[in-house]
Design a protein around this motif. Structure first.
Motif, PDB file in Angstrom:
ATOM      1  N   ILE A  94       0.814  -1.213   0.000  1.00  0.00           N
ATOM      2  CA  ILE A  94       0.000   0.000   0.000  1.00  0.00           C
ATOM      3  C   ILE A  94       0.848   1.263   0.000  1.00  0.00           C
ATOM      4  CG2 ILE A  94      -1.896  -1.181   1.157  1.00  0.00           C
ATOM      5  CD1 ILE A  94      -1.141   0.556   3.654  1.00  0.00           C
ATOM      6  N   CYS A  97       0.555   3.589  -2.901  1.00  0.00           N
ATOM      7  CA  CYS A  97      -0.517   4.580  -3.032  1.00  0.00           C
ATOM      8  C   CYS A  97       0.040   5.998  -2.918  1.00  0.00           C
ATOM      9  CB  CYS A  97      -1.590   4.347  -1.974  1.00  0.00           C
ATOM     10  SG  CYS A  97      -2.676   2.944  -2.310  1.00  0.00           S
ATOM     11  N   ASN A 123      -4.746  -1.645  -2.550  1.00  0.00           N
ATOM     12  CA  ASN A 123      -4.405  -0.351  -3.153  1.00  0.00           C
ATOM     13  C   ASN A 123      -5.604   0.318  -3.812  1.00  0.00           C
ATOM     14  OD1 ASN A 123      -1.754  -0.305  -2.366  1.00  0.00           O
ATOM     15  ND2 ASN A 123      -0.994  -1.306  -4.210  1.00  0.00           N
ATOM     16  N   PRO A 126      -6.947   4.332  -1.797  1.00  0.00           N
ATOM     17  CA  PRO A 126      -6.032   5.462  -1.550  1.00  0.00           C
ATOM     18  C   PRO A 126      -6.697   6.628  -0.836  1.00  0.00           C
ATOM     19  CG  PRO A 126      -6.720   5.445  -3.841  1.00  0.00           C
ATOM     20  CD  PRO A 126      -7.214   4.156  -3.235  1.00  0.00           C
TER      21      PRO A 126
END
Length: 311
Positions: A94, A97, A123, A126
């Motif tokens: 992640i 992001c 992901n 965001p």
């Protein structure tokens, strides 16, 4: 590129300065003919450094010391091989992001997000994470993603996401213990911060599971894209996915995604994007592109971004 060269390249370009453990193991494998011979018995796509290391960790094997790692691989290959064949490196990082956000926040809102190679779809959220680019925190929920951004002003707002969907050959279920175990096995040993972020993002996704489809990035993309709400800006995106796709299929995907409405955002190795240059500082491995145009050099897990393109 031979398997030995692949492991050495990983040690030099990916692990060096980020994971001493994986750098040591990759260099060991690169010069170990017995281990290389075993790895070369599986198809080329299954010889990836991250995949082997993740499988060994999933099976409880040692990674701290190369001799111990070597003994485990040689002695447990009958268990390792089938795991290599059935799995893929689905690192749901992640932190990436933070690389996508400057582009996502600047596009016409609201957004319909469609991730190719979505893994467990973490992901796709965001807008529910927080960010720190060195000039104060943006956002108030979820894990804080820290990214050193140079070359442009940090984004000042989060995107508005009204639809999110993912496409993957083998989508993972963040609520399934076995799938969570594989995601954690793919996180490099020293990266405790990434492990904590994965768990925090997993809680967000488990509370509102994303729409994930089992399918191919070429054959099944148009139908899924067509289901996005027409009043939203469609954004097809992916990060560190295309290196796993055969070159001819990769080019077919690029041609296809260019025909879809909306925009295409990619964070990939420069070679897979057809970008001839490479960063030389040793910190940035990938390139961020919008609709095929390169905008920034990026670190593989989202820790750094050096902007050189347009606003």
């Amino acid at each position: 590129m031979t398997t030995a060269e692949w492991f050495l390249d990983f040690a030099e370009r990916q692990a060096r300065g980020s994971s001493p453990t994986y750098e040591r193991l990759a260099r060991g494998v690169a010069t170990d003919q017995a281990v290389l011979t075993l790895i070369d018995t599986v198809p080329p796509a299954k010889r990836q450094t991250n995949l082997l290391f993740g499988v060994v960790r999933l099976l409880g094997g040692p990674v701290g010391d190369y001799p111990d790692f070597r003994r485990f691989v040689l002695g447990n290959w009958p268990a390792i091989e089938p795991e290599l064949l059935r799995r893929a490196t689905q690192t749901n990082e992640i932190g990436r992001c933070a690389l996508l956000l400057p582009v996502l926040a600047a596009l016409p809102q609201p957004l319909a997000l469609l991730e190719v190679g979505a893994s467990a779809g973490l992901n796709l959220f965001p807008d529910r994470f927080s960010y720190d680019y060195g000039a104060g925190r943006l956002g108030s929920t979820g894990p804080v993603l820290t990214c050193e951004l140079t070359g442009r002003t940090p984004p000042g707002k989060l995107p508005e996401v009204v639809w999110r969907a993912g496409l993957d050959l083998n989508p993972l279920d963040i609520t399934a213990p076995a799938d969570r175990a594989w995601l954690e096995a793919l996180i490099w040993p020293e990266h405790d911060d990434r492990r904590q972020r994965l768990r925090a993002a997993g809680e967000i996704a488990a509370a509102d599971p994303p729409h994930l489809i089992r399918g191919d990035l070429v054959d099944d993309l148009p139908v899924l894209a067509a289901s996005a709400p027409p009043e939203a800006t469609l954004v097809v995106f992916h990060s560190s996915v295309l290196y796993q796709v055969p070159a001819d299929r990769r080019e077919t995907f690029k041609a296809l995604v260019g025909t879809l409405p909306g925009h295409w955002v990619a964070v990939e190795d420069p070679e897979t994007m057809g970008h001839p240059d490479r960063p030389t500082d040793g910190l940035h491995k990938n390139v961020l592109c919008l609709d095929g145009e390169p905008l920034a050099w990026t670190e593989g897990h989202g820790r750094r971004m050096s902007w050189f393109g347009g606003a």
